[in-house]
Design an enzyme around this catalytic site. Sequence first.
Site, PDB file in Angstrom:
ATOM      1  N   VAL A 105      -5.672  -4.690  -4.817  1.00  0.00           N
ATOM      2  CA  VAL A 105      -6.233  -5.824  -4.345  1.00  0.00           C
ATOM      3  C   VAL A 105      -6.384  -5.764  -2.853  1.00  0.00           C
ATOM      4  CG1 VAL A 105      -6.600  -8.380  -4.553  1.00  0.00           C
ATOM      5  CG2 VAL A 105      -5.468  -6.831  -6.284  1.00  0.00           C
TER       6      VAL A 105
ATOM      7  N   LEU B 180       0.780  -1.105  -0.133  1.00  0.00           N
ATOM      8  CA  LEU B 180      -0.167  -0.063   0.027  1.00  0.00           C
ATOM      9  C   LEU B 180       0.932   1.210  -0.116  1.00  0.00           C
ATOM     10  CD1 LEU B 180      -2.808   1.320   0.147  1.00  0.00           C
ATOM     11  CD2 LEU B 180      -2.758   0.984   2.622  1.00  0.00           C
TER      12      LEU B 180
ATOM     13  N   HIS C 168      -1.081  -4.239  -6.141  1.00  0.00           N
ATOM     14  CA  HIS C 168      -0.487  -4.036  -5.020  1.00  0.00           C
ATOM     15  C   HIS C 168      -1.883  -4.465  -3.910  1.00  0.00           C
ATOM     16  CE1 HIS C 168      -2.924  -0.822  -3.106  1.00  0.00           C
ATOM     17  NE2 HIS C 168      -3.054  -0.347  -4.277  1.00  0.00           N
ATOM     18  N   CYS C 169      -1.283  -4.956  -2.651  1.00  0.00           N
ATOM     19  CA  CYS C 169      -2.453  -5.150  -1.483  1.00  0.00           C
ATOM     20  C   CYS C 169      -1.728  -4.368  -0.392  1.00  0.00           C
ATOM     21  CB  CYS C 169      -2.723  -6.544  -1.357  1.00  0.00           C
ATOM     22  SG  CYS C 169      -1.011  -7.479  -0.987  1.00  0.00           S
ATOM     23  N   PHE C 170      -2.313  -4.787   0.584  1.00  0.00           N
ATOM     24  CA  PHE C 170      -1.651  -3.921   1.981  1.00  0.00           C
ATOM     25  C   PHE C 170      -0.348  -4.213   2.213  1.00  0.00           C
ATOM     26  CE2 PHE C 170      -0.971  -3.132   6.687  1.00  0.00           C
ATOM     27  CZ  PHE C 170      -1.809  -2.011   6.689  1.00  0.00           C
TER      28      PHE C 170
END
Length: 394
Positions: free
Chosen positions: A35, A16, A85-87
């Site tokens: 995501v 993130l 990207h995600c977290f």
Amino acid sequence: MNDVSRIFPGFYIGSLPAVNRNTLDKYQITHVCSVLNEFQPKWTKIYKYLHIDIYDSPSVDIMKYFDKTFQFIEEGRKDGGVLVHCFAGISRSATICIAYIMRKLNISFEDAHGLVSDARPIIYPNESFIKQLKKYELILKKNRENPQIVEKESEEEDDDEDDDDDDYDSDEDDDDDSEDDDFEEEFDNVVKKKNNNNKKVNVKNTTKVFSNISISSEQTTTSTTTVPTPTLNPETKIEETTTTTTATATATLVEEVVESTSPKATLGEHRYSCRKCSKDLFLDFDILDHEQGQGQTSFKWNKRDNTTCNKSVGANGEQIEDQNKVICTSYFISEIEFSLSQTYSGMEGKLFCPSCNEKLGSWSWSGEQCSCGAWIAPSFQIPKTRVDEKKVLK
């Protein structure tokens, strides 16, 4: 904070904190595939977003998004670059990247996982996502072994496109397919050779191969008078269409870029400075807009006696919500240099003036709640009482 890993040219994976203007512009990223849950895209006039609102949970069916994300990544690599990207850049984003590579290169889950792992060693999809990826591998294999159905569908789509566009050049499309076939054959040879040594694909030995990847093995190449324009339909499939109005499309794109980078858009009408030392901190352009919440009714654990504080009586005697009484008491700003420089450790912390070290506000990668009730993630929050608003001199 620069947390971006390159898988191959034009294709990046990150967390993130990587979604900030400096990083996106540095790697020439034009498309962002987010995501993660409860994410609010930023700078939507500058970058194109695809938001997959899911949790990193074994109960999530992530496989149903593989087609949609594949088409989006293909489009992003064609236009410039794409960031997935995600977290934390470990599970959800890694799963999407592995699925894309499996389909793009026609390789196994193990080989695709090896490629992403070489680029970003910390990836670790949860067990459910791994099972879904292996199931996806079987589906792709079945489609390759029975291509007649797929080819028939493709021929029908091509026939429709031929009726709409007389300038379509099928010979160039055959050449494009042959180039992809040559790449796949060369890549298969590399994989077979590396499988004899711990069955792992080494990215260093295949860098040259990746640099020759065509942007899309499924796209249609047109003559010099036409340009393919992919359109994402509601069923998450991209239909290739051709158009001769490239001048109009180019002019529209230039206008959007000029508008987003013009001095007026960049500076805005006001600048905001530290109330103690008058150090300039941010501009109108850096303030994030958000949908207004429901005020005190958004806080479940207290202030229940004020549930009607923002309501007034209508003409028919009914109570109606008066949104004008819900006021945001803080500014939420984007990831600009002065705020990012204070996020070197942890998941949250305080924001201080870079000049006098006066406390200004707080930041949190997981997000904070505005006084209006809206949840902003990630958040860089500065109360309005800590800064002075001044006119921008032009």
